[in-house]
Enzyme design. Structure first.
Site: not given
Length: 375
Positions: A175, A179, A252, A283, A303, A351, A353
């Site tokens: 995913r 572009r 994780r 990040r 993180e 997982y 969103d």
């Protein structure tokens, strides 16, 4: 007939699944008790206010969806702003736009047209002889070629998962946005933003009027808590619910290091990824940019990915063959468990969103209400 128990539903976990389910049941006149082992409600979307900045305590949460009904639903509790996620990545001191787009390709190769960019990628993969990708590395190479893989994917991904990219399944990266336009908007979804005032406003709105007990671990007093309600909604780890009968599912985890800085602007962007393998964090998040803050100070979060242990928070299910086989056994037990509804990221070992977990909770609440009405 009125129930002999004090509550219709005991909801274990006050994250988005539990909060949405309790809200929907409350609208139907049901009595819900929500418990959470943490000292705050809201699960991983909880925000901590530091110097007037809403800090995403458990990592960046950016709401995005193409579903207008879901967008209207969350905006009925708190107005969402117009934040658009446009992260950047740093590799050996050089900045690159994310997701991978024409700005990224120009920085790397000085190409100016989609045809040039596609030709460059093709020239890097045509000799690799990859058919059906067998792992994450092969999938990434097919998508973006060797330069982007080596600079912007390999190090970051291996830090994130703690495993060589060749040992990770291909679907993890399928995913990944790529572009051939000059568009730095990470998500393609029509609606995206951050709650104005932080995610606590969303979860507080969902839980308003519902009894919530914090610092309550379901497994410390399971029998008594079950006796309080007719049915249980369980959003915790499904393997723990069944006493790890088939072994522990793997995850994780993450460690967050929050820092307050006496400057107005630390990095100029909400999210900056660090793709070099030698840098231990993946990040840096600068939280004030989520809400276009103008505070004189700023809060950043580094993180750090880490292996999950029983004492750390489980974040990302490792959906490899071994863990999937174990989960299927637990899923079969859950399907046969009378009076218990399993939902959310941990209970479904999946997982999600935010928009997906909200949609899942709305669907489960509607199905449950229909079943009760027809009983």
């Amino acid at each position: 007939m009125k129930s002999k128990n004090e509550y219709d539903y005991l909801i274990v976990g006050s994250g988005l699944f539990g909060a949405v389910f309790s809200h929907e049941m409350k609208k139907k006149g049901k009595r819900c008790l929500v418990i959470d082992k943490r000292d705050h409600a809201g699960g991983n979307v909880h925000c901590e206010n530091i110097e007037g900045i809403n800090v995403h305590k458990y990592g960046a949460h950016i709401f995005h969806t193409n579903d207008k009904k879901l967008w209207d639903y969350v905006n009925s509790f708190v107005r969402f702003n117009r934040f658009v996620n446009s992260p950047v990545a740093i590799h050996q001191g050089q900045l690159y736009n994310l997701p991978f787009n024409m700005n990224t390709f120009y920085k790397l190769w000085k190409v100016k047209t989609p045809e040039e960019a596609k030709a460059k990628i093709q020239s890097q993969i045509e000799h690799l002889d990859i058919g059906e990708p067998a792992n994450l590395e092969e999938q990434a190479l097919l998508l973006v070629g060797t330069d982007i893989y080596e600079k912007l994917i390999k190090g970051y991904t291996e830090k994130q998962w703690g495993r060589p990219a060749k040992e990770l399944p291909a679907f993890i990266i399928k995913r990944l946005p790529v572009r051939f336009t000059f568009d730095n908007n990470y998500f393609n979804d029509k609606y995206q933003g951050i709650p104005m005032g932080g995610y606590n406003k969303l979860t507080d709105g969902l839980l308003e009027g519902t009894e919530v007990r914090l610092n309550v671990d379901y497994f410390d007093d399971r029998e008594h808590l079950n006796s309080l309600a007719d049915r249980v909604v369980f959003t915790g780890k499904i393997d723990q619910y069944f006493d790890y009968r088939f072994g522990k599912l793997e995850y994780r985890s993450l460690r967050f290091h929050h820092e307050l800085h006496g400057k107005e602007n630390y990095q100029g962007n909400a999210i900056v990824n660090y793709t070099d393998r030698e840098i231990p964090y993946t990040r840096i998040i600068e939280h004030k940019h989520f809400e276009f803050g103008t505070q004189p100070q700023t809060v950043i979060t580094k993180e750090y990915p880490q292996e999950w242990s029983g004492s750390s928070e489980p974040y990302y299910p490792i959906n490899d063959v071994k863990n999937t086989d174990i989960f299927k056994k637990y899923r079969d037990l859950a399907a046969a468990e009378h009076g218990v509804i399993f939902g959310g990221r941990l209970a479904e070992y999946k997982y999600y969103d935010m928009h997906q977990v909200i949609a899942s909770a709305l669907k489960k609440a509607a199905e449950t209400a229909n079943q009760m009405a027809s009983a």
